[in-house]
Design a protein around this motif. Structure first.
Motif, PDB file in Angstrom:
ATOM      1  N   GLY A  33       0.812  -1.210   0.000  1.00  0.00           N
ATOM      2  CA  GLY A  33       0.000   0.000   0.000  1.00  0.00           C
ATOM      3  C   GLY A  33       0.846   1.260   0.000  1.00  0.00           C
ATOM      4  N   THR A  34       2.028   1.182  -0.593  1.00  0.00           N
ATOM      5  CA  THR A  34       2.932   2.338  -0.609  1.00  0.00           C
ATOM      6  C   THR A  34       2.470   3.358  -1.652  1.00  0.00           C
ATOM      7  OG1 THR A  34       4.355   1.188  -2.178  1.00  0.00           O
ATOM      8  CG2 THR A  34       4.932   1.005   0.160  1.00  0.00           C
ATOM      9  N   PRO A  35       2.810   4.631  -1.475  1.00  0.00           N
ATOM     10  CA  PRO A  35       2.316   5.643  -2.408  1.00  0.00           C
ATOM     11  C   PRO A  35       3.011   5.607  -3.762  1.00  0.00           C
ATOM     12  CG  PRO A  35       3.720   6.651  -0.732  1.00  0.00           C
ATOM     13  CD  PRO A  35       3.571   5.211  -0.349  1.00  0.00           C
ATOM     14  N   LEU A  36       2.216   5.910  -4.796  1.00  0.00           N
ATOM     15  CA  LEU A  36       2.746   6.110  -6.142  1.00  0.00           C
ATOM     16  C   LEU A  36       2.735   7.623  -6.352  1.00  0.00           C
ATOM     17  CD1 LEU A  36       3.627   4.532  -8.729  1.00  0.00           C
ATOM     18  CD2 LEU A  36       1.276   4.810  -9.527  1.00  0.00           C
ATOM     19  N   ILE A  37       3.916   8.214  -6.264  1.00  0.00           N
ATOM     20  CA  ILE A  37       4.007   9.678  -6.206  1.00  0.00           C
ATOM     21  C   ILE A  37       4.366  10.240  -7.584  1.00  0.00           C
ATOM     22  CG2 ILE A  37       5.152  11.635  -5.080  1.00  0.00           C
ATOM     23  CD1 ILE A  37       5.892   9.660  -2.782  1.00  0.00           C
ATOM     24  N   CYS A  38       3.552  11.143  -8.066  1.00  0.00           N
ATOM     25  CA  CYS A  38       3.845  11.791  -9.354  1.00  0.00           C
ATOM     26  C   CYS A  38       5.045  12.729  -9.171  1.00  0.00           C
ATOM     27  CB  CYS A  38       2.622  12.571  -9.828  1.00  0.00           C
ATOM     28  SG  CYS A  38       2.861  13.274 -11.462  1.00  0.00           S
ATOM     29  N   SER A  39       5.979  12.687 -10.113  1.00  0.00           N
ATOM     30  CA  SER A  39       7.149  13.570 -10.061  1.00  0.00           C
ATOM     31  C   SER A  39       7.134  14.513 -11.255  1.00  0.00           C
ATOM     32  CB  SER A  39       8.450  12.758 -10.064  1.00  0.00           C
ATOM     33  OG  SER A  39       9.557  13.620 -10.237  1.00  0.00           O
ATOM     34  N   PRO A  40       6.521  15.699 -11.081  1.00  0.00           N
ATOM     35  CA  PRO A  40       6.441  16.640 -12.210  1.00  0.00           C
ATOM     36  C   PRO A  40       7.815  17.037 -12.739  1.00  0.00           C
ATOM     37  CG  PRO A  40       5.252  17.454 -10.267  1.00  0.00           C
ATOM     38  CD  PRO A  40       5.913  16.197  -9.854  1.00  0.00           C
ATOM     39  N   ARG A  41       8.801  17.139 -11.859  1.00  0.00           N
ATOM     40  CA  ARG A  41      10.123  17.585 -12.328  1.00  0.00           C
ATOM     41  C   ARG A  41      10.794  16.518 -13.189  1.00  0.00           C
ATOM     42  NH1 ARG A  41      10.003  20.401  -7.351  1.00  0.00           N
ATOM     43  NH2 ARG A  41      10.128  22.634  -7.734  1.00  0.00           N
ATOM     44  N   LEU A  42      10.596  15.252 -12.860  1.00  0.00           N
ATOM     45  CA  LEU A  42      11.125  14.202 -13.740  1.00  0.00           C
ATOM     46  C   LEU A  42      10.324  14.183 -15.046  1.00  0.00           C
ATOM     47  CD1 LEU A  42      11.909  11.299 -11.236  1.00  0.00           C
ATOM     48  CD2 LEU A  42      13.558  12.525 -12.672  1.00  0.00           C
ATOM     49  N   GLY A  43       9.022  14.441 -14.941  1.00  0.00           N
ATOM     50  CA  GLY A  43       8.198  14.528 -16.146  1.00  0.00           C
ATOM     51  C   GLY A  43       8.717  15.590 -17.105  1.00  0.00           C
ATOM     52  N   GLU A  44       9.143  16.725 -16.532  1.00  0.00           N
ATOM     53  CA  GLU A  44       9.704  17.802 -17.365  1.00  0.00           C
ATOM     54  C   GLU A  44      10.976  17.350 -18.069  1.00  0.00           C
ATOM     55  OE1 GLU A  44      10.532  21.426 -15.141  1.00  0.00           O
ATOM     56  OE2 GLU A  44       8.431  21.427 -14.499  1.00  0.00           O
ATOM     57  N   ILE A  45      11.791  16.588 -17.357  1.00  0.00           N
ATOM     58  CA  ILE A  45      13.051  16.126 -17.953  1.00  0.00           C
ATOM     59  C   ILE A  45      12.768  15.205 -19.138  1.00  0.00           C
ATOM     60  CG2 ILE A  45      15.072  14.648 -17.537  1.00  0.00           C
ATOM     61  CD1 ILE A  45      15.235  15.866 -14.734  1.00  0.00           C
ATOM     62  N   VAL A  46      11.758  14.356 -18.996  1.00  0.00           N
ATOM     63  CA  VAL A  46      11.425  13.440 -20.090  1.00  0.00           C
ATOM     64  C   VAL A  46      10.740  14.212 -21.229  1.00  0.00           C
ATOM     65  CG1 VAL A  46      10.180  11.341 -20.744  1.00  0.00           C
ATOM     66  CG2 VAL A  46      11.180  11.535 -18.462  1.00  0.00           C
ATOM     67  N   GLY A  47       9.880  15.147 -20.871  1.00  0.00           N
ATOM     68  CA  GLY A  47       9.230  15.980 -21.891  1.00  0.00           C
ATOM     69  C   GLY A  47       8.056  15.294 -22.572  1.00  0.00           C
ATOM     70  N   ARG A  48       7.586  15.909 -23.661  1.00  0.00           N
ATOM     71  CA  ARG A  48       6.484  15.361 -24.481  1.00  0.00           C
ATOM     72  C   ARG A  48       5.283  14.886 -23.650  1.00  0.00           C
ATOM     73  NH1 ARG A  48      10.846  13.610 -26.381  1.00  0.00           N
ATOM     74  NH2 ARG A  48      10.595  11.496 -25.659  1.00  0.00           N
ATOM     75  N   ASP A  49       4.939  15.650 -22.625  1.00  0.00           N
ATOM     76  CA  ASP A  49       3.760  15.330 -21.808  1.00  0.00           C
ATOM     77  C   ASP A  49       3.803  13.962 -21.161  1.00  0.00           C
ATOM     78  OD1 ASP A  49       2.469  17.754 -22.053  1.00  0.00           O
ATOM     79  OD2 ASP A  49       1.545  17.201 -23.976  1.00  0.00           O
ATOM     80  N   CYS A  50       4.995  13.450 -20.950  1.00  0.00           N
ATOM     81  CA  CYS A  50       5.093  12.152 -20.266  1.00  0.00           C
ATOM     82  C   CYS A  50       4.906  12.361 -18.767  1.00  0.00           C
ATOM     83  CB  CYS A  50       6.445  11.514 -20.536  1.00  0.00           C
ATOM     84  SG  CYS A  50       6.625  11.034 -22.265  1.00  0.00           S
ATOM     85  N   GLU A  51       4.387  11.336 -18.115  1.00  0.00           N
ATOM     86  CA  GLU A  51       4.211  11.398 -16.675  1.00  0.00           C
ATOM     87  C   GLU A  51       5.169  10.397 -16.025  1.00  0.00           C
ATOM     88  OE1 GLU A  51       0.112  10.473 -16.049  1.00  0.00           O
ATOM     89  OE2 GLU A  51      -0.564  12.414 -16.805  1.00  0.00           O
ATOM     90  N   VAL A  52       5.822  10.845 -14.959  1.00  0.00           N
ATOM     91  CA  VAL A  52       6.732   9.956 -14.227  1.00  0.00           C
ATOM     92  C   VAL A  52       6.203   9.787 -12.809  1.00  0.00           C
ATOM     93  CG1 VAL A  52       9.096   9.567 -13.434  1.00  0.00           C
ATOM     94  CG2 VAL A  52       8.697  10.741 -15.615  1.00  0.00           C
ATOM     95  N   TYR A  53       6.137   8.547 -12.367  1.00  0.00           N
ATOM     96  CA  TYR A  53       5.663   8.227 -11.019  1.00  0.00           C
ATOM     97  C   TYR A  53       6.732   7.439 -10.275  1.00  0.00           C
ATOM     98  CZ  TYR A  53       1.032   9.335 -12.838  1.00  0.00           C
ATOM     99  OH  TYR A  53      -0.041   9.970 -13.396  1.00  0.00           O
ATOM    100  N   LEU A  54       6.789   7.682  -8.968  1.00  0.00           N
ATOM    101  CA  LEU A  54       7.744   6.962  -8.129  1.00  0.00           C
ATOM    102  C   LEU A  54       6.976   6.065  -7.159  1.00  0.00           C
ATOM    103  CD1 LEU A  54       9.952  10.071  -7.341  1.00  0.00           C
ATOM    104  CD2 LEU A  54      10.371   8.316  -9.074  1.00  0.00           C
ATOM    105  N   LYS A  55       7.260   4.789  -7.199  1.00  0.00           N
ATOM    106  CA  LYS A  55       6.667   3.852  -6.235  1.00  0.00           C
ATOM    107  C   LYS A  55       7.609   3.828  -5.041  1.00  0.00           C
ATOM    108  CE  LYS A  55       3.642   0.556  -5.118  1.00  0.00           C
ATOM    109  NZ  LYS A  55       2.394   1.011  -4.465  1.00  0.00           N
TER     110      LYS A  55
END
Ligand SMILES: *Cc1c(COP(=O)(O)O)cnc(C)c1O
Length: 354
Positions: free
Chosen positions: A24-46
């Protein structure tokens, strides 16, 4: 955790469940990593550092120890780079079973060693590395009353599948890419098995590409050969002959993923970046996929896997496997900041830089 995913796990009505509330650990959205990847990609950290003993090992351990208790094992035994021993020791205490952990002397992060002692395990340090410890444990584990709780125990892998289930439950489907550190390679194997099982059950429509990252000084799978003296600051992945080499390689191939390496400097930079930019403090091994993601986004560094061509809007999950407090010596405290100033307002303001 077992209660939630019981239908997918090797337990029955007669299995005594040994649990500490893992999963039940959080899946945390990382907007700053998303920016690094670009193209509207979403990055999540488990964020697996939020398990009861602060690493993902607890997911496998609850199943392995429940099954060992069902069999009436008298002793749990494991080799460990640190987190397996912390987890085994805690679940053994909970179950009332003796725990023996075999560790490479002088090579365990202090937070993890503290845990093994605190939970009352019998700690045996050997003059050798993790791979040597696992060879010994495999031999001793043949005894009837012993249960090996390393990831060569399939109950561990079964329990660790639940992280993939949770990610699909949170996202509504599997991500497009899943990045994680590779040590003994059991966790990558488990995630892939979990994603496939969930798809078979109709809970996910797609499967991710599995991308594993080894430390440059401990990269047997990347190099395709055993590394006799693995060396890296990331002690949890300091492994030269991974137990799950074959199934993990198969998973990478079947998922059209990749295995790549990151240097210690890249790992430490990613660890610092994640703590200071996103407020998530992880141990060095857990920073490997973050360093790897950054590498994948930098074509100039010639990674084994380039994100330059990934589709717009892709979803990427990185598992950050263990808590930063496990390994306090690595992160350290800036000694200049720790120099005391006078106990008054002016001195504190001056120290801040006013
Ligand atoms: C065990 C561990 C790993 C490596 O996982 P494998 O299943 O051995 O590949 C990575 N990070 C942390 C924090 C770990 O405890």
């Amino acid at each position: 955790m077992i209660a939630r995913y019981r239908e997918f796990l090797p337990v029955s009505e007669s299995t005594p469940i040994v649990s500490l509330g893992e999963g039940g650990t959080p899946l945390i959205c990382s907007p700053r990593l998303g920016e690094i990847v670009g193209r509207d990609c979403e990055v999540y950290l488990k964020y697996e550092g939020l398990n009861p003993t602060c690493s993902f090992k607890d997911r496998g351990m609850t199943v392995a120890v429940s099954k060992a208790a069902e069999r009436g094992a008298s002793t749990l035994i494991c080799a460990s780079t640190g987190n397996t021993s912390a987890s085994a020791a805690a679940y053994a205490a909970r179950a009332g079973i003796r725990c023996v952990v075999v560790l490479p002397a002088g090579k365990i992060a202090s937070g993890k060693l503290v845990q093994a002692f605190a939970y009352g395990a019998k700690v045996i340090a050997i003059e050798g590395n993790f791979d040597d410890a696992l060879v010994i444990v495999r031999k001793l584990g043949g005894r009837d009353d012993f249960a090996i709780v390393n990831s060569i125990n399939p109950d561990r892998i079964a329990g660790q599948m639940t992280a993939a289930f949770e990610i699909v439950d949170d996202l509504g489907d599997a991500p497009d890419f899943h990045l994680l550190p590779l040590g003994n390679a059991g966790n990558l194997t488990a995630y892939w098995a979990g994603y496939r099982q969930y798809r078979r059950a109709g809970k996910a429509a797609t499967l991710p590409a599995m991308i594993g990252f080894q430390a440059a000084g401990a990269a047997p799978i990347f190099l395709g050969r055993i590394v006799e003296n693995p060396e890296t600051v990331a002690s949890a992945i300091r492994i030269g002959n991974p137990a799950s080499w074959k199934p993990a390689s198969q998973a990478v191939e079947d998922s059209k993923g990749a295995v790549d390496i990151v240097t210690d400097a890249e790992i430490l930079a990613a660890q610092h970046w994640l703590a200071t930019k996103e407020g998530i403090f992880v141990e060095p091994a857990s920073a490997a996929p973050i360093a790897g993601l950054m590498k994948c986004c930098d074509a100039a560094r010639g990674p084994a896997y380039s994100f330059a061509q990934i589709p717009e809007g892709s979803r990427i999950v990185c598992t950050v496997t263990g808590h930063g407090l496990k390994d306090p010596e690595i992160a350290g405290t800036d000694s200049d900041d720790m120099k005391a100033v006078a106990a008054n307002e002016e001195a504190v303001l001056r120290a801040i830089g006013f």
